[in-house]
Design an enzyme around this catalytic site. Structure first.
Site, PDB file in Angstrom:
ATOM      1  CG  ASP A  73      -2.051   0.933   1.178  1.00 56.57           C
ATOM      2  OD1 ASP A  73      -2.235   1.605   0.145  1.00 56.57           O
ATOM      3  OD2 ASP A  73      -2.802   1.007   2.173  1.00 56.57           O
ATOM      4  CD  GLU A 133      -0.414   5.323  -4.336  1.00 56.26           C
ATOM      5  OE1 GLU A 133      -1.244   4.469  -4.623  1.00 56.26           O
ATOM      6  OE2 GLU A 133       0.027   5.470  -3.193  1.00 56.26           O
ATOM      7  CG  ASP A 135      -7.807   4.795   0.298  1.00 54.84           C
ATOM      8  OD1 ASP A 135      -7.574   3.577   0.366  1.00 54.84           O
ATOM      9  OD2 ASP A 135      -7.098   5.654   0.843  1.00 54.84           O
TER      10      ASP A 135
END
Length: 348
Positions: free
Chosen positions: A47, A50, A147
Site C-alpha cells: 500500500d 505512489e 480508497d
C-alpha cells in the site's frame, strides 16, 4: 535520494528507498529477509507506494520547501504536485528529479518484491497486491482500486473500473467490498458482497476510523448475502483459475458483454456497459446496484441463456435479444447466467 527526504506514513517519520540507485534492490531484499525470518509469506499487500506521504512536500510539516515551478499545461486534481507526496524537486540517484521519476516508484519496488519472492524464495506465483501501477505492472503484481467510498455510486463504478484494469493488463483486480471511506450500511454492504464475490480479487477492507463492516456487524441479511455469494465464488474458483491459465496474462477475464456480441449495438449503451459484465466467454453477471429494489431488467444478447444456479432458461434461441425481468433478493447470491454451449467448471 541525493539528500535524505523526510516523509510521514503510518509508522511516523520515514525515508523512502530510491529505486533508481543500483544498490536499492539488494537493500530491499535484505529488508524482506528480516520479514521472512518472522513469517514465511506467500504474498505482500503493498500500500501507499505512489509514494504517499502525510506531509505535502517534506516533513516535519512547515519545513522550508525547495523551490519548484514546473511548466505544465494541466495539474491532475487541480492541487499542487506535492499534495500528499514528496516534493517533485527531490533528486534521485543520477540527478533524476522526482518530477520525472514519480510514477516509477510503484513498479520498480513491486518488481523488486516479485524478484525476491520468485528467485530467492522460489515462490512460483507471488501474490503482490500493489496500489500504485503503471504499464507493465501486471507482469509482477495484482491490484485493488484503492480508497473508494461506502456509497452506491462507488458500488456501480467499480464495474467499469474492473474492466479498465483488465484492458491495462491487470486482470486480477478488486475493489474494497462495502467501501473504504465513510460508514457503510447493511443494504449497501449486502449488495456489494453479491457483486464483490465476482471480482477476481474479493476482499472487504475498511477505513481505520470507519464503523465495523464485517458481515456479522451488519446483521442477518448481510451475513446471508455474504455467505451465499462467497459460496458461489468458491464453487467457481476452478473456472476463474482456468480463465487465468488459458489467458496466460493476455486478454481479459472481467469483460464488457459487447466483447462477445460486437454486432449488437444495444450493448454499447452506458447503462449496460456499467451494470452487467462477462466472466470469460461463458458467464454473464447482472448484479443489483440500486437500493430498495429486488427487481432489475438486464439485457440478454442473442441465444439461449440459463440461470447458472437453477438451470432454468431465461431466454431461448427463438427469442429476440432484449430485457428480461429478474428478481434477486438481498440475501441471495448474485444473478449469474450461463451461455448455451458452455462448459463451466464448478466444485462443491
Amino acid at each position: 535520494y541525493k539528500r535524505q527526504v523526510h516523509g510521514e506514513v503510518w509508522p511516523g517519520l520515514v525515508h523512502f528507498t530510491d529505486f533508481l540507485h543500483p544498490n536499492a534492490t539488494d537493500y530491499w531484499s535484505d529488508m524482506l529477509d528480516i520479514l521472512w525470518e518472522k513469517i514465511q509469506f506467500d504474498g505482500i499487500w503493498y500500500d501507499m507506494n505512489e509514494i504517499v506521504s502525510f506531509c505535502d512536500g517534506e516533513c516535519p510539516k512547515g519545513r522550508p520547501k525547495q523551490s519548484y515551478s514546473p511548466q505544465i499545461p494541466y495539474t491532475p486534481g487541480d492541487k499542487p504536485l506535492d499534495h500528499f507526496t514528496i516534493n517533485p524537486s527531490a533528486l534521485h540517484y543520477g540527478d533524476v528529479s522526482e518530477y520525472n521519476a514519480h510514477n516509477l516508484h510503484g513498479i520498480l519496488s513491486t518488481t523488486a518484491i516479485y524478484n525476491y519472492m520468485f528467485n530467492k524464495q522460489k515462490i512460483k506465483m507471488p501474490f503482490i497486491c500493489t496500489r500504485s501501477t503503471m504499464f507493465g505492472s501486471g507482469k509482477v503484481g495484482q491490484h485493488w482500486t484503492g480508497d473508494n467510498k461506502s456509497t452506491w455510486p462507488f458500488l456501480k463504478i467499480s464495474i467499469p473500473h474492473m474492466m479498465s484494469f483488465n484492458l491495462f493488463g491487470m486482470p486480477f483486480i478488486g475493489a474494497d467490498i462495502c467501501g473504504h471511506l465513510g460508514d457503510s450500511e447493511p443494504q449497501l454492504c449486502a449488495r456489494w458482497y453479491q457483486l464483490g464475490a465476482l471480482y477476481p480479487f474479493t476482499r472487504n477492507h475498511n477505513f481505520i476510523h470507519g464503523k465495523p463492516q464485517e458481515p456479522f456487524a451488519m446483521g442477518q441479511q448481510t451475513i446471508l448475502a455474504a455467505k451465499n455469494s462467497l459460496k458461489l465464488k468458491y464453487s467457481l474458483l476452478k473456472y476463474y483459475y482456468t480463465l487465468f491459465m488459458t489467458k496466460q496474462g493476455k486478454g481479459t477475464v472481467f469483460r464488457p458483454v459487447f466483447y462477445e456480441f460486437s454486432e449488437d449495438t444495444t450493448l454499447y449503451q452506458d447503462n449496460i456497459i456499467n451494470e452487467q459484465f462477462l466472466l470469460g466467454r461463458n458467464l454473464m453477471a447482472t448484479p443489483i446496484l440500486q437500493q430498495n429494489t429486488d427487481t432489475i431488467s438486464p439485457y440478454f444478447p442473442l441465444g439461449r441463456w440459463y440461470d447458472l444456479q437453477t438451470g432454468l432458461i431465461i431466454q431461448d434461441r427463438d427469442e429476440e435479444p432484449g430485457r428480461k425481468t429478474v428478481t434477486n433478493k438481498i440475501t441471495d447470491a448474485p444473478p449469474l447466467w450461463m451461455r448455451e454451449g458452455s462448459i463451466v467448471l464448478m466444485q462443491n
